[in-house]
Design a protein around this motif. Structure first.
Motif, PDB file in Angstrom:
ATOM      1  N   ILE A 241     -25.614  54.706 -28.437  1.00  0.00           N
ATOM      2  CA  ILE A 241     -25.660  56.109 -28.017  1.00  0.00           C
ATOM      3  C   ILE A 241     -26.444  56.934 -29.043  1.00  0.00           C
ATOM      4  N   TRP A 242     -26.269  56.646 -30.327  1.00  0.00           N
ATOM      5  CA  TRP A 242     -26.992  57.348 -31.393  1.00  0.00           C
ATOM      6  C   TRP A 242     -28.501  57.149 -31.247  1.00  0.00           C
ATOM      7  N   VAL A 243     -28.915  55.918 -30.941  1.00  0.00           N
ATOM      8  CA  VAL A 243     -30.345  55.617 -30.793  1.00  0.00           C
ATOM      9  C   VAL A 243     -30.904  56.290 -29.548  1.00  0.00           C
ATOM     10  N   VAL A 244     -30.189  56.205 -28.429  1.00  0.00           N
ATOM     11  CA  VAL A 244     -30.669  56.805 -27.185  1.00  0.00           C
ATOM     12  C   VAL A 244     -30.756  58.322 -27.307  1.00  0.00           C
ATOM     13  N   ALA A 245     -29.859  58.921 -28.061  1.00  0.00           N
ATOM     14  CA  ALA A 245     -29.892  60.369 -28.251  1.00  0.00           C
ATOM     15  C   ALA A 245     -31.086  60.801 -29.108  1.00  0.00           C
TER      16      ALA A 245
ATOM     17  N   GLY B 250     -17.631  45.842 -30.327  1.00  0.00           N
ATOM     18  CA  GLY B 250     -18.133  46.482 -29.113  1.00  0.00           C
ATOM     19  C   GLY B 250     -18.211  47.995 -29.248  1.00  0.00           C
ATOM     20  N   ILE B 251     -17.194  48.596 -29.831  1.00  0.00           N
ATOM     21  CA  ILE B 251     -17.189  50.048 -30.007  1.00  0.00           C
ATOM     22  C   ILE B 251     -18.270  50.479 -30.995  1.00  0.00           C
ATOM     23  N   ILE B 252     -18.464  49.693 -32.063  1.00  0.00           N
ATOM     24  CA  ILE B 252     -19.522  50.013 -33.034  1.00  0.00           C
ATOM     25  C   ILE B 252     -20.893  49.938 -32.372  1.00  0.00           C
ATOM     26  N   LEU B 253     -21.134  48.890 -31.570  1.00  0.00           N
ATOM     27  CA  LEU B 253     -22.416  48.774 -30.873  1.00  0.00           C
ATOM     28  C   LEU B 253     -22.614  49.901 -29.860  1.00  0.00           C
ATOM     29  N   LEU B 254     -21.556  50.279 -29.162  1.00  0.00           N
ATOM     30  CA  LEU B 254     -21.645  51.402 -28.227  1.00  0.00           C
ATOM     31  C   LEU B 254     -22.048  52.689 -28.951  1.00  0.00           C
ATOM     32  N   ALA B 255     -21.396  52.971 -30.057  1.00  0.00           N
ATOM     33  CA  ALA B 255     -21.699  54.194 -30.801  1.00  0.00           C
ATOM     34  C   ALA B 255     -23.124  54.170 -31.345  1.00  0.00           C
ATOM     35  N   ALA B 256     -23.550  53.024 -31.886  1.00  0.00           N
ATOM     36  CA  ALA B 256     -24.909  52.921 -32.412  1.00  0.00           C
ATOM     37  C   ALA B 256     -25.938  53.046 -31.287  1.00  0.00           C
TER      38      ALA B 256
ATOM     39  N   TRP C 299     -35.154  51.177 -25.900  1.00  0.00           N
ATOM     40  CA  TRP C 299     -34.584  49.987 -25.286  1.00  0.00           C
ATOM     41  C   TRP C 299     -33.582  49.301 -26.210  1.00  0.00           C
ATOM     42  N   VAL C 300     -33.727  49.481 -27.519  1.00  0.00           N
ATOM     43  CA  VAL C 300     -32.764  48.910 -28.464  1.00  0.00           C
ATOM     44  C   VAL C 300     -31.413  49.604 -28.291  1.00  0.00           C
ATOM     45  N   GLY C 301     -31.425  50.921 -28.108  1.00  0.00           N
ATOM     46  CA  GLY C 301     -30.192  51.659 -27.881  1.00  0.00           C
ATOM     47  C   GLY C 301     -29.525  51.290 -26.574  1.00  0.00           C
ATOM     48  N   ILE C 302     -30.333  51.119 -25.532  1.00  0.00           N
ATOM     49  CA  ILE C 302     -29.774  50.734 -24.233  1.00  0.00           C
ATOM     50  C   ILE C 302     -29.161  49.342 -24.314  1.00  0.00           C
ATOM     51  N   ALA C 303     -29.835  48.427 -25.002  1.00  0.00           N
ATOM     52  CA  ALA C 303     -29.286  47.081 -25.179  1.00  0.00           C
ATOM     53  C   ALA C 303     -27.971  47.131 -25.963  1.00  0.00           C
ATOM     54  N   GLY C 304     -27.904  47.989 -26.976  1.00  0.00           N
ATOM     55  CA  GLY C 304     -26.667  48.138 -27.745  1.00  0.00           C
ATOM     56  C   GLY C 304     -25.530  48.665 -26.901  1.00  0.00           C
ATOM     57  N   ILE C 305     -25.836  49.612 -26.017  1.00  0.00           N
ATOM     58  CA  ILE C 305     -24.802  50.155 -25.133  1.00  0.00           C
ATOM     59  C   ILE C 305     -24.297  49.079 -24.183  1.00  0.00           C
ATOM     60  N   VAL C 306     -25.208  48.323 -23.580  1.00  0.00           N
ATOM     61  CA  VAL C 306     -24.814  47.288 -22.619  1.00  0.00           C
ATOM     62  C   VAL C 306     -24.002  46.185 -23.302  1.00  0.00           C
TER      63      VAL C 306
END
Length: 72
Positions: free
Chosen positions: A17-21, A9-15, A51-58
């Motif tokens: 955020i990286w994509v959305v940024a 979960g933490i890895i997906l959150l970080a990835a 949208w890939v980054g947002i999905a990763g965050i969620v």
């Protein structure tokens, strides 16, 4: 399994955020022209869709919360 959910979960959150940024991209190579064995190619840097980054965050948030809240 609980620790695994939290780590993934933490890895997906970080990835996410990286994509959305806007820091994530990939290279795409297209063949522009080909005559016989000679090729003319073009390489482009393309951004990963937001949208890939947002999905990763969620999904990362859900896995992290699920890992923390899960009872043994």
């Amino acid at each position: 399994m609980r620790v695994g959910l939290i780590v993934i979960g933490i890895i997906l959150l970080a990835a996410g955020i990286w994509v959305v940024a806007g820091h994530a991209s990939y290279r795409d190579t297209n063949t522009v022209a080909q005559i016989g064995s000679a090729k003319l190619t073009a390489t482009h840097d393309r951004a990963i869709p937001q949208w890939v980054g947002i999905a990763g965050i969620v999904i990362g948030g859900l896995l992290t919360v699920g890992g923390i809240a899960r009872k043994r």
